[in-house]
Design an enzyme around this catalytic site. Sequence first.
Site: not given
Lengths: 211, 335
Positions: B60, B222
């Site tokens: 991320h 996600h």
Amino acid sequence: MAATLEKDDVVAMLRHVSERLIAQVDILTDADLAIGDGDHGIGMQRGFEGTLESFDATPPENIEAAFKAMGTAILSKTGGAAGAIFGTLFRAGSKVTAGKETIGGADIAAFLETGLEAVLKRGGVTEGQKTIIDGLAPAARAARAKEAEGADAVLSAAADAAVAGVEATKGMVATTGKARSLGERSLGHPDPGAISVSLILKAMQDFAARA
Amino acid sequence: MAKAAKKIINDPKKVVAEMLDGLVLANDGRIARVPGHAAIVRTDLPESKVAVLIGGGSGHEPLFHGFVGRNMGDGAACGQVFAAPSPDIIVAAAKAVHRGKGVLFLYGNYAGDTMNFDMAAELLEDEDIEVRTVRIADDVAAAPPERKYDRRGIAGDLLMIKIAGGAASELETLDDVVRVVEKAGDNVRSIGVAVSAGSIPETGKPTFELADDEIEIGMGAHGEAGVSRQKLLPADAVADQLMDKILNDLPFQSGDEVALLINNLGATTMMEMLIVNRRIRQILDERGIKVHRTDVGTWLTVQEMAGFSVTLMKLDDELKRYLDMPAESLGYSRM
């Protein structure tokens, strides 16, 4: 057919489990892609590769050490929710084998029950939320019901119950973990963590049947 | 089966280790690797301060490990891609940042992070290191307000880390820092929109399926399901839907002052985000909500995922003070 397992059997069984799960990683990846982010397979692969490395580097001195080493490897190498859960299962479960030269059906049932209890506490979940618990809890109950029949029979019953548990998760709506926001969309898909439990127990069963 | 994504990497199994090596070097000496662990720590930590440890799954970037620096995180524990760091990494990182006044664990509210950070906190307690935890839960799409504890942490992470870093540089006790950071958490709201999926380097597979002409409002970082899947819409219409969800959740009211953050999830252009920002400001003006500061950029990504998120945090004088402190890190610097 092995009614009891000695230390060398347990180490060989856990090696077999690790190798089998590494070979089946795509099953877990695809199941997790359906309702999660798709990292369960590679996570479990890291944990089982770590287990094999640990056994090679430090051969376990006893049964408890073997289970604990597997739990420690999964906890530190798998990471994520799966690492915490499967690591806790094996580490907590290992304690019931402390001081034992051999383990039989009742010990395996106790291992699953103790591991289950620790996982429930760590995860703050209950049965029916579409998690690993839905594979593990039926397995522990089935194992206890057959405890008098020896390790192979207990593992066989536990594996069958876990497989049935996986099937049951298809009808459950996820209410925890990354899949919870899928809500109804999680219906029809099995839980990847429960699948891992069933594959682990199936690998143990196959080992015990030919040991 | 979708074909594997194009990525400029080496061994897919080594992406996190190699990324961390590059991250440390890119900080030009301001951070160091915690020896033997996937964790980093500031090299210029004062001798005495409340410590802020951030962390979570990798993949991320620049979140979380890119936000270690002055008036930001003091260290970060880094997991594998999209997977929480294990307790041993967190414990090592916590010991590396601890300067005698306790450690704040600040991370996104996900089951894996919670379990691993909790296990680490228990291990640290055994060694008499005080740990307090604040879980970031800003995604309004994840659960209704009455189940805020079920919400995920998304791009509000940056504002939370910024405020925690500022507060921990100035305040003397862990309790005081926790009070400020919890207040920030109570007042932050975010929501995202997904345009196309990212993929995990090790599998090469997209984390979710979305048709070429579809977007999903509220999808998680996600690929967790969002509020609604729709045909592609103009920027203003998307901004209207996102703002409707956020504004009514706190709710934000006329006269409020806010921090506004627009986050690129990976592959969305700055042009698109600025067009969205234009509409967001129109909406805020209409509602009489004043923007104290704006950040438009790339803070929490999901690999090559396209889409963006909008975050609002309602500010008071105290939150403004810590948010406005100068910060310096690889992923976020603002004087």
